[in-house]
Design a protein around this motif. Structure first.
Motif, PDB file in Angstrom:
ATOM      1  N   PHE A  11      47.373  46.849  55.953  1.00  0.00           N
ATOM      2  CA  PHE A  11      46.831  45.897  56.515  1.00  0.00           C
ATOM      3  C   PHE A  11      45.406  45.831  56.204  1.00  0.00           C
ATOM      4  O   PHE A  11      44.787  46.184  56.719  1.00  0.00           O
ATOM      5  CB  PHE A  11      47.146  45.773  58.083  1.00  0.00           C
ATOM      6  CG  PHE A  11      46.776  44.457  58.717  1.00  0.00           C
ATOM      7  CD1 PHE A  11      47.514  43.558  58.533  1.00  0.00           C
ATOM      8  CD2 PHE A  11      45.337  44.508  59.335  1.00  0.00           C
ATOM      9  CE1 PHE A  11      47.205  42.356  59.302  1.00  0.00           C
ATOM     10  CE2 PHE A  11      45.133  43.234  59.928  1.00  0.00           C
ATOM     11  CZ  PHE A  11      46.012  42.086  59.839  1.00  0.00           C
ATOM     12  N   ASN A  12      45.260  44.620  55.111  1.00  0.00           N
ATOM     13  CA  ASN A  12      43.885  44.269  54.724  1.00  0.00           C
ATOM     14  C   ASN A  12      43.971  42.922  54.550  1.00  0.00           C
ATOM     15  O   ASN A  12      45.043  42.156  54.342  1.00  0.00           O
ATOM     16  CB  ASN A  12      43.206  45.081  53.618  1.00  0.00           C
ATOM     17  CG  ASN A  12      44.367  44.911  52.432  1.00  0.00           C
ATOM     18  OD1 ASN A  12      44.857  43.931  52.377  1.00  0.00           O
ATOM     19  ND2 ASN A  12      44.270  46.172  51.568  1.00  0.00           N
ATOM     20  N   PRO A  13      43.043  42.026  54.358  1.00  0.00           N
ATOM     21  CA  PRO A  13      42.716  40.672  54.039  1.00  0.00           C
ATOM     22  C   PRO A  13      43.482  40.296  52.833  1.00  0.00           C
ATOM     23  O   PRO A  13      44.296  39.085  52.921  1.00  0.00           O
ATOM     24  CB  PRO A  13      41.078  40.396  54.273  1.00  0.00           C
ATOM     25  CG  PRO A  13      40.608  41.535  54.747  1.00  0.00           C
ATOM     26  CD  PRO A  13      41.349  42.823  54.627  1.00  0.00           C
ATOM     27  N   ALA A  14      43.355  41.070  51.873  1.00  0.00           N
ATOM     28  CA  ALA A  14      43.929  40.871  50.596  1.00  0.00           C
ATOM     29  C   ALA A  14      45.545  40.767  50.806  1.00  0.00           C
ATOM     30  O   ALA A  14      46.224  39.788  50.306  1.00  0.00           O
ATOM     31  CB  ALA A  14      43.244  41.689  49.607  1.00  0.00           C
ATOM     32  N   SER A  15      45.916  41.789  51.229  1.00  0.00           N
ATOM     33  CA  SER A  15      47.307  41.863  51.435  1.00  0.00           C
ATOM     34  C   SER A  15      48.001  40.735  52.336  1.00  0.00           C
ATOM     35  O   SER A  15      48.773  40.105  52.099  1.00  0.00           O
ATOM     36  CB  SER A  15      47.787  43.320  51.943  1.00  0.00           C
ATOM     37  OG  SER A  15      47.507  44.349  51.084  1.00  0.00           O
ATOM     38  N   LEU A  16      47.154  40.274  53.274  1.00  0.00           N
ATOM     39  CA  LEU A  16      47.598  39.350  54.193  1.00  0.00           C
ATOM     40  C   LEU A  16      47.575  38.013  53.614  1.00  0.00           C
ATOM     41  O   LEU A  16      48.309  36.976  53.517  1.00  0.00           O
ATOM     42  CB  LEU A  16      46.776  39.356  55.604  1.00  0.00           C
ATOM     43  CG  LEU A  16      46.979  38.127  56.572  1.00  0.00           C
ATOM     44  CD1 LEU A  16      48.450  38.592  57.276  1.00  0.00           C
ATOM     45  CD2 LEU A  16      46.178  38.356  57.815  1.00  0.00           C
ATOM     46  N   LEU A  17      46.479  37.712  52.999  1.00  0.00           N
ATOM     47  CA  LEU A  17      46.388  36.527  52.057  1.00  0.00           C
ATOM     48  C   LEU A  17      47.540  36.566  51.003  1.00  0.00           C
ATOM     49  O   LEU A  17      47.869  35.253  50.778  1.00  0.00           O
ATOM     50  CB  LEU A  17      45.063  36.444  51.333  1.00  0.00           C
ATOM     51  CG  LEU A  17      44.655  35.223  50.439  1.00  0.00           C
ATOM     52  CD1 LEU A  17      44.774  33.916  51.171  1.00  0.00           C
ATOM     53  CD2 LEU A  17      43.551  35.527  49.626  1.00  0.00           C
ATOM     54  N   TRP A  74      44.255  45.477  47.643  1.00  0.00           N
ATOM     55  CA  TRP A  74      42.984  46.257  48.011  1.00  0.00           C
ATOM     56  C   TRP A  74      42.247  46.927  46.892  1.00  0.00           C
ATOM     57  O   TRP A  74      41.153  47.474  47.039  1.00  0.00           O
ATOM     58  CB  TRP A  74      43.755  47.618  48.666  1.00  0.00           C
ATOM     59  CG  TRP A  74      44.912  48.224  47.661  1.00  0.00           C
ATOM     60  CD1 TRP A  74      46.066  47.958  47.708  1.00  0.00           C
ATOM     61  CD2 TRP A  74      44.563  49.406  47.306  1.00  0.00           C
ATOM     62  NE1 TRP A  74      46.670  48.759  46.805  1.00  0.00           N
ATOM     63  CE2 TRP A  74      45.740  49.829  46.307  1.00  0.00           C
ATOM     64  CE3 TRP A  74      43.476  50.333  47.044  1.00  0.00           C
ATOM     65  CZ2 TRP A  74      45.706  50.730  45.704  1.00  0.00           C
ATOM     66  CZ3 TRP A  74      43.368  51.400  46.190  1.00  0.00           C
ATOM     67  CH2 TRP A  74      44.647  51.568  45.632  1.00  0.00           C
ATOM     68  N   PRO A  78      35.938  41.268  45.157  1.00  0.00           N
ATOM     69  CA  PRO A  78      35.950  39.935  46.071  1.00  0.00           C
ATOM     70  C   PRO A  78      36.013  38.838  45.264  1.00  0.00           C
ATOM     71  O   PRO A  78      36.518  37.627  45.900  1.00  0.00           O
ATOM     72  CB  PRO A  78      34.586  40.176  46.828  1.00  0.00           C
ATOM     73  CG  PRO A  78      34.423  41.608  46.946  1.00  0.00           C
ATOM     74  CD  PRO A  78      35.052  41.985  45.479  1.00  0.00           C
ATOM     75  N   GLN A  81      39.635  37.907  44.813  1.00  0.00           N
ATOM     76  CA  GLN A  81      40.040  37.519  46.072  1.00  0.00           C
ATOM     77  C   GLN A  81      39.983  36.089  46.165  1.00  0.00           C
ATOM     78  O   GLN A  81      40.712  35.318  46.672  1.00  0.00           O
ATOM     79  CB  GLN A  81      39.871  38.200  47.008  1.00  0.00           C
ATOM     80  CG  GLN A  81      40.451  39.961  46.786  1.00  0.00           C
ATOM     81  CD  GLN A  81      39.948  40.907  47.969  1.00  0.00           C
ATOM     82  OE1 GLN A  81      39.346  40.399  49.122  1.00  0.00           O
ATOM     83  NE2 GLN A  81      40.303  42.135  47.891  1.00  0.00           N
ATOM     84  N   LEU A  85      42.328  32.936  46.789  1.00  0.00           N
ATOM     85  CA  LEU A  85      42.332  31.971  47.614  1.00  0.00           C
ATOM     86  C   LEU A  85      42.137  30.434  47.244  1.00  0.00           C
ATOM     87  O   LEU A  85      42.833  29.601  47.658  1.00  0.00           O
ATOM     88  CB  LEU A  85      41.093  32.283  48.506  1.00  0.00           C
ATOM     89  CG  LEU A  85      40.915  31.460  49.717  1.00  0.00           C
ATOM     90  CD1 LEU A  85      42.230  31.408  50.793  1.00  0.00           C
ATOM     91  CD2 LEU A  85      39.586  31.422  50.431  1.00  0.00           C
TER      92      LEU A  85
END
Length: 95
Positions: A11-17, A74, A78, A81, A85
């Motif tokens: 669970f990290n922001p990149a995987s959620l995105l 992960w 950035p 990423q 987005l």
């Protein structure tokens, strides 16, 4: 000797995105088909060709880039990423 790539689904922001991007890519595909069926008889054959190309190409890119983010996000920088987005915002910008 076999080499297995390291896959970390955490669970990290990149995987959620990436997961959100894959879901929205599939929704974009479904809604594009519905839109195309409603306007099929009212547009020219050239416009139909462009709609079909758009219907096939854009969701493939969105779902594939979401898949990359989900499994390898992960490890991405950035700036990559941010690029993902921006790519994921295509369905929102397209009407």
């Amino acid at each position: 000797m076999f080499y297995f790539a390291q896959v970390n689904i955490g669970f990290n922001p990149a995987s959620l995105l990436g997961l959100v991007q894959m879901i929205f890519g599939l929704f974009y595909f479904i809604f594009a088909i519905l839109k195309l069926t409603r306007i099929w008889n009212r547009i020219s054959s050239t416009a139909r060709t462009f709609y079909i190309i758009q219907l096939l190409i854009i969701p493939i890119f969105i779902v594939f880039s979401g898949f990359i983010l989900l499994f390898q996000g992960w490890r991405l920088d950035p700036i990559l990423q941010l690029q993902q987005l921006i790519l994921g915002s295509i369905p929102i910008v397209q009407k």
